[in-house]
Design an enzyme around this catalytic site. Structure first.
Site, PDB file in Angstrom:
ATOM      1  N   GLU A   7     -13.569   6.697   3.541  1.00 43.29           N
ATOM      2  CA  GLU A   7     -13.209   5.670   4.510  1.00 43.29           C
ATOM      3  C   GLU A   7     -12.165   6.286   5.425  1.00 43.29           C
ATOM      4  O   GLU A   7     -10.974   6.311   5.112  1.00 43.29           O
ATOM      5  CB  GLU A   7     -12.701   4.403   3.806  1.00 43.29           C
ATOM      6  CG  GLU A   7     -12.734   3.191   4.739  1.00 43.29           C
ATOM      7  CD  GLU A   7     -11.559   3.170   5.698  1.00 43.29           C
ATOM      8  OE1 GLU A   7     -10.566   2.450   5.431  1.00 43.29           O
ATOM      9  OE2 GLU A   7     -11.608   3.881   6.744  1.00 43.29           O
TER      10      GLU A   7
ATOM     11  N   GLU B  21      -6.360   8.778  14.443  1.00 42.39           N
ATOM     12  CA  GLU B  21      -6.036   9.468  13.188  1.00 42.39           C
ATOM     13  C   GLU B  21      -6.863  10.745  13.002  1.00 42.39           C
ATOM     14  O   GLU B  21      -6.464  11.613  12.224  1.00 42.39           O
ATOM     15  CB  GLU B  21      -6.192   8.572  11.950  1.00 42.39           C
ATOM     16  CG  GLU B  21      -5.212   7.415  11.944  1.00 42.39           C
ATOM     17  CD  GLU B  21      -5.394   6.479  10.766  1.00 42.39           C
ATOM     18  OE1 GLU B  21      -5.613   6.982   9.645  1.00 42.39           O
ATOM     19  OE2 GLU B  21      -5.326   5.250  10.973  1.00 42.39           O
TER      20      GLU B  21
HETATM   21  N1  SAH Z   1      -7.283  15.849   4.982  1.00 42.39           N
HETATM   22  C1  SAH Z   1      -7.091  14.987   3.978  1.00 42.39           C
HETATM   23  N2  SAH Z   1      -7.109  15.394   2.702  1.00 42.39           N
HETATM   24  C2  SAH Z   1      -6.901  14.521   1.683  1.00 42.39           C
HETATM   25  N3  SAH Z   1      -6.666  13.207   1.853  1.00 42.39           N
HETATM   26  C3  SAH Z   1      -6.628  12.765   3.116  1.00 42.39           C
HETATM   27  C4  SAH Z   1      -6.851  13.611   4.229  1.00 42.39           C
HETATM   28  N4  SAH Z   1      -6.735  12.878   5.351  1.00 42.39           N
HETATM   29  C5  SAH Z   1      -6.480  11.634   4.983  1.00 42.39           C
HETATM   30  N5  SAH Z   1      -6.403  11.549   3.630  1.00 42.39           N
HETATM   31  C6  SAH Z   1      -6.160  10.337   2.838  1.00 42.39           C
HETATM   32  O1  SAH Z   1      -7.291   9.497   3.061  1.00 42.39           O
HETATM   33  C7  SAH Z   1      -6.914   8.137   2.864  1.00 42.39           C
HETATM   34  C8  SAH Z   1      -7.568   7.311   3.964  1.00 42.39           C
HETATM   35  S1  SAH Z   1      -7.377   5.563   3.768  1.00 42.39           S
HETATM   36  C9  SAH Z   1      -8.708   5.217   2.593  1.00 42.39           C
HETATM   37  C10 SAH Z   1      -8.223   5.064   1.173  1.00 42.39           C
HETATM   38  C11 SAH Z   1      -9.317   4.682   0.133  1.00 42.39           C
HETATM   39  N6  SAH Z   1     -10.372   5.665   0.068  1.00 42.39           N
HETATM   40  C12 SAH Z   1      -9.901   3.329   0.439  1.00 42.39           C
HETATM   41  O2  SAH Z   1     -11.017   3.306   0.975  1.00 42.39           O
HETATM   42  O3  SAH Z   1      -9.274   2.319   0.178  1.00 42.39           O
HETATM   43  C13 SAH Z   1      -5.391   8.111   2.843  1.00 42.39           C
HETATM   44  O4  SAH Z   1      -4.923   7.828   1.558  1.00 42.39           O
HETATM   45  C14 SAH Z   1      -4.978   9.513   3.300  1.00 42.39           C
HETATM   46  O5  SAH Z   1      -3.774   9.980   2.716  1.00 42.39           O
END
Ligand code: SAH
Ligand code: SAH
Lengths: 357, 357
Positions: free
Chosen positions: B120, B129
């Site tokens: 997501e 983002e």
């Molecule tokens: N390059 C990257 N590597 C690892 N995690 C990442 C990332 N870019 C973003 N994230 C993580 O991805 C998440 C996106 S928000 C989605 C959170 C969860 N999967 C849900 O659906 O509820 C955040 O926690 C952020 O820290």
């Protein structure tokens, strides 16, 4: 000079590049008027002198120094606000006296030593933003012997207060806990996922946020349950960066004049413009951020909530030990610990902690 | 794996380490419910498969995949939220299936290729983002041939709308200009400093902020003056990071069904879960963030104000050319340009620009 490093730019410098933010500070006339008086009522201490303005922003303090007859003013600003400062200096016809230099004070060089360093470096609770490090570095790097710091002295104060704000934060915290309970009910019903294992981490995170994060406030003097106690005092001509990095460790007492409960502590600072021993100010000036019936400076004060409150009678004395440190995750922010006890009461001290965001 | 680089942490990752922020996303049930359906209504596409959850946050999507019978789930999270995810996985008894890995997806290695990537990653206006870069990198690094992306497709939409919000922003902008005029009067009277040379820079800064910064909004369908036009479409199994970095350049038309004036454009996105050609979803699911009478998802929509508004009659067509780029000062944020003209009207196109903060 060099631009700020990118993380420090994201965490600290970025807002200073906006005129809106410089305007907020300029139109705090208790602040700007104090600096105006500190310079223009002390013309003899500026006339014919070489002055350094650390963090010139819009250029205002450099212009005050030029108006007081400085021979030369170096106005150093880390952000693109330096360009606006140059425009303002030109439009006010001080380009012959004021040289604006863009870059961090840590990265620039000057062709000569200076007689006066002026800077408006104070943050919430004096030390938030940790800009004093940069001013002290500038002093060590650029000040001629006997030179004067404007301001020359600074003090931090703490007082017991009465406020409804802590109770409201506590109500908001409880509300947040109720919201969580509903939320984990939904997550279980809708998706058959049990989030109860995260209830305690969530509670700690929310308690931190609601009760253990200090808040900007505009405290009315009638809320004070006792006078502010100055718990630390700095001579800005002598303090070292090592001392600043080591943080504050002080034991002190707060008098409780009106009966408690004490549901928060209120912190503020003042600075004084006394000049140096070699060149004392003709007219010393004090800029205080203490509770004021006509309203706070843009710094406000900091409220440190005490939930549950501390009961004490009129005439009591609170014995306190404070620690103030930079936060490891971000040296521009602070962590405060206060161990406080009513003198003569049995039992141990309350151990209180807050983050200053 | 490695923690995020510090500037990117300050600018982007830091809020995701808080349960409060993960909760905001989890309790957006249009969002979480769509992912639940996308997985659990398509068990055959997950059963016995190896799954990668990019940016697992609380671990929720990894848990959905495990519930659908995945053989193994790698749940990668850059922030300390990974520790909470591990707790949640353990408490829900999926530790045998789900392996939580803390580190950026760019820095970690996996012992095997995966059959499904779920993530997501969508931000405001889809691309704020810029997390899609990380998901595409993960696909190129870890996906077995014929593997499926969940979601598989994404589209961005723009529609002409009516809103009072733009007029309010304009009023606030005018108010800010009046405030400036008072302010420079004071600065002149109190300190004999003339700030009028900064009036134009201040006006540009404030105009940028009030009129040329898009805003989160919850648009009601009755505000739509025409349907949303999908102006770009992504196949997430094929899009490249180069294409994403190059930004969007599209020409399209918007139908105006109700008479204007058009005082803003409204942008939103949808994503679809169709599986891959080799492994199509049994039950395709669409998650849309279009204007909804029952209220928006946590993404809302983005309002792009058009001051002054564009007059057009019912039945008109707006011919548009859009550019969407990452901002040079912060690649996590976007800049949008829209050249728009009423078909058949004389004169040139309106050239509109906004920042997405
Ligand atoms: N390059 C990257 N590597 C690892 N995690 C990442 C990332 N870019 C973003 N994230 C993580 O991805 C998440 C996106 S928000 C989605 C959170 C969860 N999967 C849900 O659906 O509820 C955040 O926690 C952020 O820290
Ligand atoms: N290390 C450093 N080097 C140069 N400028 C710095 C600095 N640290 C902070 N600053 C600048 O110092 C300013 C502090 S705010 C004070 C602005 C102005 N002197 C006034 O009194 O109105 C900001 O503009 C900030 O960008």
């Amino acid at each position: 000079g060099k631009a700020p490093e990118s993380t420090d730019f994201a965490n600290y410098f970025c807002t200073y590049a906006y005129l809106y933010h410089q305007k907020d500070m300029l139109e705090d006339h208790k602040r700007t008027g104090a600096y105006y008086n500190a310079v223009l009522q002390n013309r003899r201490q500026f006339h014919g002198k070489v002055v350094l303005d650390v963090g010139t922003g819009s250029g205002i303090l450099a212009i005050f120094a030029a108006k007081a007859g400085a021979r030369k003013v170096y106005a150093v600003e880390a952000t693109d606000m330096a360009k606006q400062a140059r425009t303002l200096v030109e439009a006010n016809k001080f380009s012959d006296v004021i040289e604006v230099i863009q870059g961090t004070i840590e990265s620039i060089e000057l062709p000569e030593k200076v007689d006066v360093i002026i800077s408006e470096w104070m943050g919430y609770f004096l030390l938030r933003e940790s800009m004093l490090d940069s001013v002290v570095l500038a002093r060590d790097k650029f000040m001629a012997p006997g030179g004067a710091m404007y301001p020359s002295h600074a003090r931090m104060f703490l007082a017991p207060i009465h406020t409804e704000a802590g109770a409201r934060r506590n109500t908001d915290f409880q509300g947040s806990m109720e919201g969580w309970a509903e939320f984990i009910g939904e997550m279980s019903a809708y998706y058959q996922v049990d989030l109860s294992c995260l209830s305690e981490p969530f509670r700690r995170e929310q308690r931190d946020y609601y009760l253990q994060t200090s808040q900007w406030c505009d405290v009315h003097p009638s809320q004070l349950l006792g006078p502010g106690t100055p718990f630390v005092s700095y001579d800005l001509g002598k303090v070292t960066v090592e001392e600043l990095k080591a943080g504050i460790r002080e034991n002190f007492e707060m008098a409780v004049v009106e009966a408690g409960p004490v549901n928060a502590f209120c912190g503020w600072f003042d600075v004084q413009f006394r000049g140096s021993d070699a060149s004392p100010a003709d007219s010393p000036v004090t800029l205080t951020t203490a509770p004021d019936p006509t309203g706070a400076t843009h710094w406000g004060q900091q409220s440190f909530y005490c939930v549950p409150p501390i009961d004490c009678a009129a005439g009591a004395t609170l014995k306190a030990a404070i620690k103030v440190d930079r936060r490891r995750d971000n040296h521009r922010l602070l962590a405060v610990e206060l161990a406080v006890k009513v003198e003569g009461q049995s039992g141990g001290a309350r151990e209180l902690k807050w983050n200053i965001e």
